[in-house]
Scaffold this motif. Structure first.
Motif, PDB file in Angstrom:
ATOM      1  N   MET A   1       0.846  -1.177   0.000  1.00  0.00           N
ATOM      2  CA  MET A   1       0.000   0.000   0.000  1.00  0.00           C
ATOM      3  C   MET A   1       0.892   1.241   0.000  1.00  0.00           C
ATOM      4  N   ILE A   2       0.549   2.201  -0.837  1.00  0.00           N
ATOM      5  CA  ILE A   2       1.272   3.453  -0.961  1.00  0.00           C
ATOM      6  C   ILE A   2       0.354   4.576  -0.483  1.00  0.00           C
ATOM      7  N   ALA A   3       0.828   5.369   0.464  1.00  0.00           N
ATOM      8  CA  ALA A   3       0.063   6.534   0.918  1.00  0.00           C
ATOM      9  C   ALA A   3       0.321   7.682  -0.054  1.00  0.00           C
ATOM     10  N   ILE A   4      -0.731   8.403  -0.388  1.00  0.00           N
ATOM     11  CA  ILE A   4      -0.591   9.569  -1.265  1.00  0.00           C
ATOM     12  C   ILE A   4      -1.468  10.686  -0.733  1.00  0.00           C
ATOM     13  N   GLY A   5      -0.935  11.885  -0.733  1.00  0.00           N
ATOM     14  CA  GLY A   5      -1.694  13.030  -0.246  1.00  0.00           C
ATOM     15  C   GLY A   5      -1.207  14.306  -0.909  1.00  0.00           C
ATOM     16  N   CYS A   6      -2.079  15.283  -0.908  1.00  0.00           N
ATOM     17  CA  CYS A   6      -1.748  16.564  -1.538  1.00  0.00           C
ATOM     18  C   CYS A   6      -2.531  17.678  -0.877  1.00  0.00           C
ATOM     19  N   ASP A   7      -2.082  18.892  -1.132  1.00  0.00           N
ATOM     20  CA  ASP A   7      -2.907  20.037  -0.786  1.00  0.00           C
ATOM     21  C   ASP A   7      -3.722  20.380  -2.026  1.00  0.00           C
ATOM     22  N   HIS A   8      -4.440  21.489  -1.991  1.00  0.00           N
ATOM     23  CA  HIS A   8      -5.339  21.847  -3.092  1.00  0.00           C
ATOM     24  C   HIS A   8      -4.600  22.083  -4.407  1.00  0.00           C
ATOM     25  N   ALA A   9      -3.314  22.406  -4.368  1.00  0.00           N
ATOM     26  CA  ALA A   9      -2.546  22.625  -5.606  1.00  0.00           C
ATOM     27  C   ALA A   9      -2.257  21.319  -6.337  1.00  0.00           C
TER      28      ALA A   9
ATOM     29  N   VAL B   1      -2.945   0.815 -12.566  1.00  0.00           N
ATOM     30  CA  VAL B   1      -2.986  -0.213 -13.624  1.00  0.00           C
ATOM     31  C   VAL B   1      -1.741  -1.102 -13.575  1.00  0.00           C
ATOM     32  N   GLN B   2      -0.692  -0.633 -12.912  1.00  0.00           N
ATOM     33  CA  GLN B   2       0.517  -1.437 -12.741  1.00  0.00           C
ATOM     34  C   GLN B   2       0.475  -2.272 -11.464  1.00  0.00           C
ATOM     35  N   GLY B   3      -0.643  -2.194 -10.753  1.00  0.00           N
ATOM     36  CA  GLY B   3      -0.824  -3.020  -9.570  1.00  0.00           C
ATOM     37  C   GLY B   3      -0.546  -2.344  -8.241  1.00  0.00           C
ATOM     38  N   PHE B   4      -0.235  -1.054  -8.257  1.00  0.00           N
ATOM     39  CA  PHE B   4      -0.024  -0.349  -6.998  1.00  0.00           C
ATOM     40  C   PHE B   4      -1.367  -0.013  -6.364  1.00  0.00           C
ATOM     41  N   ASP B   5      -1.460  -0.224  -5.055  1.00  0.00           N
ATOM     42  CA  ASP B   5      -2.641   0.156  -4.289  1.00  0.00           C
ATOM     43  C   ASP B   5      -2.315   1.418  -3.510  1.00  0.00           C
TER      44      ASP B   5
ATOM     45  N   ALA C   1       3.555   3.921  10.942  1.00  0.00           N
ATOM     46  CA  ALA C   1       2.785   2.846  11.576  1.00  0.00           C
ATOM     47  C   ALA C   1       2.892   1.530  10.814  1.00  0.00           C
ATOM     48  N   GLY C   2       3.469   1.581   9.620  1.00  0.00           N
ATOM     49  CA  GLY C   2       3.601   0.369   8.815  1.00  0.00           C
ATOM     50  C   GLY C   2       2.376   0.046   7.991  1.00  0.00           C
ATOM     51  N   ASN C   3       1.405   0.951   7.969  1.00  0.00           N
ATOM     52  CA  ASN C   3       0.198   0.731   7.164  1.00  0.00           C
ATOM     53  C   ASN C   3       0.466   0.933   5.680  1.00  0.00           C
ATOM     54  N   CYS C   4       1.497   1.709   5.369  1.00  0.00           N
ATOM     55  CA  CYS C   4       1.886   1.980   3.989  1.00  0.00           C
ATOM     56  C   CYS C   4       3.396   1.847   3.879  1.00  0.00           C
ATOM     57  N   GLU C   5       3.835   1.262   2.782  1.00  0.00           N
ATOM     58  CA  GLU C   5       5.266   1.024   2.566  1.00  0.00           C
ATOM     59  C   GLU C   5       6.021   2.323   2.300  1.00  0.00           C
ATOM     60  N   LYS C   6       5.429   3.187   1.472  1.00  0.00           N
ATOM     61  CA  LYS C   6       6.042   4.457   1.105  1.00  0.00           C
ATOM     62  C   LYS C   6       4.941   5.503   0.977  1.00  0.00           C
TER      63      LYS C   6
END
Length: 145
Positions: free
Chosen positions: A1-9, A23-27, A53-58
């Motif tokens: 699992m990959i964490a992703i976040g952004c601000d409004h920009a 599509v490459q299999g990343f969650d 916390a280990g919930n996401c790898e990167k």
């Protein structure tokens, strides 16, 4: 699992990365925002907690320049966030620094390049060896704080 976040920009870039790499299999664990104005340190904090916390790898963080997210993320013990704007630096921050969070600027990069850099970051392995000693030195600095 990959964490992703952004601000409004970074909303459109975040969507492009999720679409391209799913599509490459990343969650992905999408930590927002979905367009509402927000403060980038709050997003960085949520993402760093998930990685630590280990919930996401990167993690992948996006703001206008990527600089603010980098600064905020690097306040967390155990996070090695790198501002990524080219393929060489992105590859080597994984190989030599074992970075676990990449930061990008939505106002400085196009979505196509951002998707390429995210793929490089997520697929490049840490080399270890002599580089581990340097990571250990960084960790020792963190422990002194």
């Amino acid at each position: 699992m990959i964490a992703i976040g952004c601000d409004h920009a970074g909303v459109e870039m975040k969507k492009a990365i999720i679409e391209a790499l799913s599509v490459q299999g990343f969650d992905f664990m999408d930590l927002g925002t979905d367009g509402e104005p927000c403060d980038y340190p709050d997003v960085a904090e949520k993402l760093c907690h998930e990685v630590l916390a280990g919930n996401c790898e990167k993690g992948i963080l996006i703001c206008g320049t990527g600089i603010g997210m980098s600064i905020a993320a690097n306040k967390f013990k155990g996070i090695r966030a790198a501002l990524c704007a080219d393929s060489f630096s992105t590859r080597f921050t994984r190989m030599h620094n074992n970075s676990n969070v990449m930061c990008m600027g939505a106002r400085t990069l196009g979505c196509g390049l951002a998707c390429e850099l995210a793929e490089i970051f997520l697929t490049t392995e840490f080399e270890g060896g002599r580089h581990q000693r340097r990571i250990d030195l960084i960790t020792a600095i963190e422990e002194k704080q």
